[in-house]
Design an enzyme around this catalytic site. Structure first.
Site, PDB file in Angstrom:
ATOM      1  N   GLY A   9       0.829  -1.219   0.000  1.00 60.04           N
ATOM      2  CA  GLY A   9       0.000   0.000   0.000  1.00 60.04           C
ATOM      3  C   GLY A   9       0.853   1.254   0.000  1.00 60.04           C
ATOM      4  N   ASP A  14      -1.159   6.647   3.651  1.00 54.19           N
ATOM      5  CA  ASP A  14      -0.273   6.292   4.762  1.00 54.19           C
ATOM      6  C   ASP A  14       1.060   5.755   4.256  1.00 54.19           C
ATOM      7  N   ARG A  34       0.711  -3.029  -7.038  1.00 51.38           N
ATOM      8  CA  ARG A  34      -0.039  -3.935  -7.906  1.00 51.38           C
ATOM      9  C   ARG A  34      -0.105  -3.352  -9.306  1.00 51.38           C
ATOM     10  N   ASP A  57       0.362  -8.398  -5.301  1.00 54.65           N
ATOM     11  CA  ASP A  57      -1.053  -8.106  -5.080  1.00 54.65           C
ATOM     12  C   ASP A  57      -1.532  -8.905  -3.878  1.00 54.65           C
ATOM     13  N   SER A 124      -8.397  -0.892  12.259  1.00 54.16           N
ATOM     14  CA  SER A 124      -9.178   0.345  12.127  1.00 54.16           C
ATOM     15  C   SER A 124     -10.212   0.536  13.229  1.00 54.16           C
ATOM     16  N   GLU A 126     -13.017   1.514  12.647  1.00 54.89           N
ATOM     17  CA  GLU A 126     -14.292   1.039  12.081  1.00 54.89           C
ATOM     18  C   GLU A 126     -14.714  -0.276  12.738  1.00 54.89           C
ATOM     19  N   TYR A 148     -16.486  -3.627   5.211  1.00 50.88           N
ATOM     20  CA  TYR A 148     -15.102  -3.208   5.475  1.00 50.88           C
ATOM     21  C   TYR A 148     -14.752  -3.441   6.948  1.00 50.88           C
ATOM     22  N   LYS A 152     -11.928  -5.937   8.551  1.00 50.13           N
ATOM     23  CA  LYS A 152     -10.840  -5.464   9.417  1.00 50.13           C
ATOM     24  C   LYS A 152     -10.806  -6.241  10.741  1.00 50.13           C
ATOM     25  N   VAL A 188     -14.466  11.942   3.417  1.00 48.03           N
ATOM     26  CA  VAL A 188     -15.239  13.168   3.637  1.00 48.03           C
ATOM     27  C   VAL A 188     -14.372  14.408   3.848  1.00 48.03           C
ATOM     28  N   GLY A 210     -23.568  13.408   2.722  1.00 50.14           N
ATOM     29  CA  GLY A 210     -24.536  12.527   3.389  1.00 50.14           C
ATOM     30  C   GLY A 210     -24.800  12.990   4.819  1.00 50.14           C
TER      31      GLY A 210
HETATM   32  P1  NAP Z   1      -5.445   4.252   0.778  1.00 51.47           P
HETATM   33  O1  NAP Z   1      -4.938   5.639   0.546  1.00 51.47           O
HETATM   34  O2  NAP Z   1      -6.770   3.860   0.222  1.00 51.47           O
HETATM   35  O3  NAP Z   1      -4.331   3.242   0.203  1.00 51.47           O
HETATM   36  C1  NAP Z   1      -4.602   1.870   0.050  1.00 51.47           C
HETATM   37  C2  NAP Z   1      -3.403   1.210  -0.593  1.00 51.47           C
HETATM   38  O4  NAP Z   1      -3.689  -0.188  -0.759  1.00 51.47           O
HETATM   39  C3  NAP Z   1      -3.058   1.745  -2.003  1.00 51.47           C
HETATM   40  O5  NAP Z   1      -1.647   1.802  -2.127  1.00 51.47           O
HETATM   41  C4  NAP Z   1      -3.613   0.650  -2.901  1.00 51.47           C
HETATM   42  O6  NAP Z   1      -2.955   0.542  -4.147  1.00 51.47           O
HETATM   43  C5  NAP Z   1      -3.319  -0.576  -2.065  1.00 51.47           C
HETATM   44  N1  NAP Z   1      -4.100  -1.752  -2.471  1.00 51.47           N
HETATM   45  C6  NAP Z   1      -5.448  -1.860  -2.548  1.00 51.47           C
HETATM   46  N2  NAP Z   1      -5.792  -3.099  -2.947  1.00 51.47           N
HETATM   47  C7  NAP Z   1      -4.632  -3.782  -3.160  1.00 51.47           C
HETATM   48  C8  NAP Z   1      -4.322  -5.089  -3.572  1.00 51.47           C
HETATM   49  N3  NAP Z   1      -5.287  -5.977  -3.894  1.00 51.47           N
HETATM   50  N4  NAP Z   1      -3.026  -5.463  -3.638  1.00 51.47           N
HETATM   51  C9  NAP Z   1      -2.035  -4.588  -3.322  1.00 51.47           C
HETATM   52  N5  NAP Z   1      -2.267  -3.317  -2.944  1.00 51.47           N
HETATM   53  C10 NAP Z   1      -3.552  -2.921  -2.848  1.00 51.47           C
HETATM   54  O7  NAP Z   1      -5.488   3.931   2.344  1.00 51.47           O
HETATM   55  P2  NAP Z   1      -4.779   4.689   3.587  1.00 51.47           P
HETATM   56  O8  NAP Z   1      -5.684   5.764   4.050  1.00 51.47           O
HETATM   57  O9  NAP Z   1      -3.382   4.999   3.245  1.00 51.47           O
HETATM   58  O10 NAP Z   1      -4.851   3.558   4.695  1.00 51.47           O
HETATM   59  C11 NAP Z   1      -3.807   2.584   4.828  1.00 51.47           C
HETATM   60  C12 NAP Z   1      -4.336   1.377   5.581  1.00 51.47           C
HETATM   61  O11 NAP Z   1      -4.787   1.770   6.874  1.00 51.47           O
HETATM   62  C13 NAP Z   1      -5.532   0.672   4.943  1.00 51.47           C
HETATM   63  O12 NAP Z   1      -5.426  -0.705   5.226  1.00 51.47           O
HETATM   64  C14 NAP Z   1      -6.730   1.257   5.665  1.00 51.47           C
HETATM   65  O13 NAP Z   1      -7.826   0.367   5.599  1.00 51.47           O
HETATM   66  C15 NAP Z   1      -6.157   1.404   7.055  1.00 51.47           C
HETATM   67  N6  NAP Z   1      -6.730   2.453   7.888  1.00 51.47           N
HETATM   68  C16 NAP Z   1      -6.789   3.733   7.416  1.00 51.47           C
HETATM   69  C17 NAP Z   1      -7.265   4.729   8.243  1.00 51.47           C
HETATM   70  C18 NAP Z   1      -7.344   6.160   7.769  1.00 51.47           C
HETATM   71  O14 NAP Z   1      -8.051   6.958   8.405  1.00 51.47           O
HETATM   72  N7  NAP Z   1      -6.616   6.535   6.716  1.00 51.47           N
HETATM   73  C19 NAP Z   1      -7.672   4.428   9.566  1.00 51.47           C
HETATM   74  C20 NAP Z   1      -7.577   3.118   9.991  1.00 51.47           C
HETATM   75  C21 NAP Z   1      -7.086   2.145   9.175  1.00 51.47           C
HETATM   76  P3  NAP Z   1      -3.422   1.401  -5.441  1.00 51.47           P
HETATM   77  O15 NAP Z   1      -2.743   2.717  -5.325  1.00 51.47           O
HETATM   78  O16 NAP Z   1      -2.931   0.566  -6.573  1.00 51.47           O
HETATM   79  O17 NAP Z   1      -4.928   1.520  -5.381  1.00 51.47           O
HETATM   80  N1  GDD Z   2     -17.016   9.656   2.265  1.00 48.54           N
HETATM   81  C1  GDD Z   2     -18.066  10.421   2.628  1.00 48.54           C
HETATM   82  N2  GDD Z   2     -18.713  11.166   1.670  1.00 48.54           N
HETATM   83  N3  GDD Z   2     -18.463  10.426   3.920  1.00 48.54           N
HETATM   84  C2  GDD Z   2     -19.494  11.217   4.263  1.00 48.54           C
HETATM   85  C3  GDD Z   2     -20.182  12.009   3.337  1.00 48.54           C
HETATM   86  C4  GDD Z   2     -19.781  11.971   1.969  1.00 48.54           C
HETATM   87  O1  GDD Z   2     -20.336  12.621   1.104  1.00 48.54           O
HETATM   88  N4  GDD Z   2     -21.155  12.692   3.991  1.00 48.54           N
HETATM   89  C5  GDD Z   2     -21.087  12.336   5.268  1.00 48.54           C
HETATM   90  N5  GDD Z   2     -20.086  11.431   5.443  1.00 48.54           N
HETATM   91  C6  GDD Z   2     -19.752  10.751   6.716  1.00 48.54           C
HETATM   92  C7  GDD Z   2     -19.780   9.234   6.569  1.00 48.54           C
HETATM   93  O2  GDD Z   2     -21.127   8.754   6.593  1.00 48.54           O
HETATM   94  C8  GDD Z   2     -18.962   8.843   7.806  1.00 48.54           C
HETATM   95  O3  GDD Z   2     -19.778   8.810   8.935  1.00 48.54           O
HETATM   96  C9  GDD Z   2     -17.961   9.996   7.945  1.00 48.54           C
HETATM   97  O4  GDD Z   2     -18.442  11.054   7.094  1.00 48.54           O
HETATM   98  C10 GDD Z   2     -16.532   9.646   7.547  1.00 48.54           C
HETATM   99  O5  GDD Z   2     -16.532   9.026   6.279  1.00 48.54           O
HETATM  100  P1  GDD Z   2     -15.165   8.726   5.489  1.00 48.54           P
HETATM  101  O6  GDD Z   2     -14.342   9.951   5.406  1.00 48.54           O
HETATM  102  O7  GDD Z   2     -15.530   8.041   4.224  1.00 48.54           O
HETATM  103  O8  GDD Z   2     -14.350   7.766   6.487  1.00 48.54           O
HETATM  104  P2  GDD Z   2     -14.802   6.481   7.330  1.00 48.54           P
HETATM  105  O9  GDD Z   2     -14.855   6.903   8.766  1.00 48.54           O
HETATM  106  O10 GDD Z   2     -15.977   5.825   6.751  1.00 48.54           O
HETATM  107  O11 GDD Z   2     -13.562   5.501   7.095  1.00 48.54           O
HETATM  108  C11 GDD Z   2     -12.226   5.986   7.162  1.00 48.54           C
HETATM  109  O12 GDD Z   2     -11.741   5.858   8.475  1.00 48.54           O
HETATM  110  C12 GDD Z   2     -11.640   4.504   8.950  1.00 48.54           C
HETATM  111  C13 GDD Z   2     -11.136   4.575  10.402  1.00 48.54           C
HETATM  112  O13 GDD Z   2     -12.216   4.791  11.260  1.00 48.54           O
HETATM  113  C14 GDD Z   2     -11.389   5.178   6.161  1.00 48.54           C
HETATM  114  O14 GDD Z   2     -10.106   5.741   6.067  1.00 48.54           O
HETATM  115  C15 GDD Z   2     -11.229   3.738   6.614  1.00 48.54           C
HETATM  116  O15 GDD Z   2     -10.292   3.057   5.748  1.00 48.54           O
HETATM  117  C16 GDD Z   2     -10.686   3.751   8.045  1.00 48.54           C
HETATM  118  O16 GDD Z   2     -10.503   2.424   8.514  1.00 48.54           O
END
Ligand code: NAP
Ligand code: GDD
Length: 320
Positions: A9, A14, A34, A57, A124, A126, A148, A152, A188, A210
């Site tokens: 990733g 991240d 990938r 992958d 996460s 989540e 999702y 996780k 968001v 939303g």
């Molecule tokens: P992101 O920006 O969506 O990046 C996801 C990465 O996974 C990308 O590099 C993507 O590659 C790669 N990937 C997806 N499917 C794959 C596959 N089948 N094989 C190999 N690589 C693949 O996510 P992020 O925000 O950096 O988050 C990193 C990790 O932390 C994720 O596991 C996410 O679920 C977890 N997480 C995130 C948050 C948050 O708030 N950001 C919080 C808690 C946990 P491509 O570029 O090719 O699509």
């Molecule tokens: N994406 C999105 N788009 N979210 C919206 C919108 C919209 O138009 N309107 C309201 N929201 C609300 C969603 O319903 C949710 O409650 C909140 O905004 C955050 O949505 P996201 O930013 O899509 O993040 P997430 O909390 O669902 O998930 C992210 O955080 C997780 C950790 O708690 C992702 O990064 C996950 O990969 C990560 O695990």
């Protein structure tokens, strides 16, 4: 001899911050990428000459084994996943394959290639879903609300299971939402900050969202990757919540983001049912007490500062 790390990733939000941090710590950094029809290394463009990219992958066990044999890492950070909650309802099978079973594939590859490799799993908040207590910490029971979140939970427990079954140094970081100017446009925070920039520039007239009442514990991604690294530098592997301890609503996010550009959010934001989720996570707020005590980790960027940083970056990006 420098330490070697493999990041899955690495092209994600991240992955890019973690690669920067590890390079700064003197690591040799490899990133598993990938095959896609378009090269999408935008987030690591500025450090691409310092990273070794290896193909692989999450859906293909052999490719992960080959990547580990090739890189021979001391540390593996498994950040790859289908990470967008909304997509997990449209593609629940794919989400399960990548975000749940993908974890077992990486752990199995570690076990087979070199069980002394230290492993980080991107778990996460989540997983807490319909929260059982406030704030959430390492002992709070899980109640995921999306495919999702369910995937996780599997990834979290299989990490612990491999640690207990095979004595692997495997850690699960339960990270709450973390954002940055590199955040994907569908999440968001970035959806709002990129829209503010477009409205300010006269390119858009409204923003459709939303649930405005949802509350999240939002921190800065640059802070959170340091916690990942710290987890793999301890004497014994363990699991940690990483959060700020503060929660804010989507409504507050809009107010600060539009305010930064001198705009009144109520004049532009339209609630659109298409962005509501089949099941919502209403409130997340984490306790980072264990990470503070055992890792010495604390967040450095407050919520308003984070939102303003993202708005400024989006305005600057459009200007350029
Ligand atoms: P992101 O920006 O969506 O990046 C996801 C990465 O996974 C990308 O590099 C993507 O590659 C790669 N990937 C997806 N499917 C794959 C596959 N089948 N094989 C190999 N690589 C693949 O996510 P992020 O925000 O950096 O988050 C990193 C990790 O932390 C994720 O596991 C996410 O679920 C977890 N997480 C995130 C948050 C948050 O708030 N950001 C919080 C808690 C946990 P491509 O570029 O090719 O699509
Ligand atoms: N994406 C999105 N788009 N979210 C919206 C919108 C919209 O138009 N309107 C309201 N929201 C609300 C969603 O319903 C949710 O409650 C909140 O905004 C955050 O949505 P996201 O930013 O899509 O993040 P997430 O909390 O669902 O998930 C992210 O955080 C997780 C950790 O708690 C992702 O990064 C996950 O990969 C990560 O695990």
């Amino acid at each position: 001899m420098p330490k070697r790390a493999l990041i899955t990733g690495v092209t994600g939000q991240d992955g890019s911050y973690l690669a920067e941090l590890l390079l700064g710590e003197g690591y040799e950094v490899s990133g598993m990428v990938r095959r896609t029809s378009n090269v999408n290394y935008e987030r690591v463009e500025h450090i691409a000459d310092k990273i070794r990219f290896v193909p692989g992958d999450l859906l293909d066990e052999g490719s992960i084994v080959a990547a580990l044999r090739d890189v021979q890492p001391h540390e593996v950070y498994n950040l790859a996943a289908q990470s967008f909650v909304t997509t997990s309802w449209n593609q629940p099978m794919f989400t399960g394959e990548a975000t749940a079973l993908g974890v077992t594939r990486v752990l199995e590859a570690v076990r087979q290639v070199d069980p002394s490799i230290r492993y980080y799993q991107a778990s996460s908040s989540e997983m807490f879903g319909k929260v059982r207590e406030v704030p959430q910490d390492e002992t709070t029971p899980f109640y995921p609300r999306s495919p999702y979140g369910v995937a996780k939970v599997y990834g979290h427990w299989i990490t612990i299971n491999y640690r207990e079954s095979y004595d692997l140094y495997a850690c699960s970081g339960i990270l709450f939402n973390h954002e940055s100017p590199r955040r994907g446009l569908e999440f968001v925070t970035r959806k709002v900050t990129s829209s503010v920039a477009r409205i300010k520039a006269g390119l858009d007239r409204e923003l459709r969202l939303g649930n405005l009442d949802a509350k999240r514990d939002w921190g800065f991604a640059g802070d959170y990757v340091r916690a990942m690294w710290l987890m793999l530098q301890q004497d014994v592997p363990d699991d940690f919540v990483v959060a700020t301890g503060e929660t804010h609503s989507v409504r507050e996010l809009c107010e600060i983001a539009f305010g930064r550009a001198g705009l009144d959010w109520t004049a532009y934001v339209v609630v659109d049912e298409r962005f509501l989720r089949p099941a919502e996570v209403d409130l997340l707020v984490g306790s980072p007490a264990k990470a503070a005590e055992k890792l010495g980790w604390t967040p450095t960027v407050a919520f308003a500062e984070l939102v303003e940083m993202m708005v400024d970056a989006d305005i600057e990006r459009l200007r350029r």
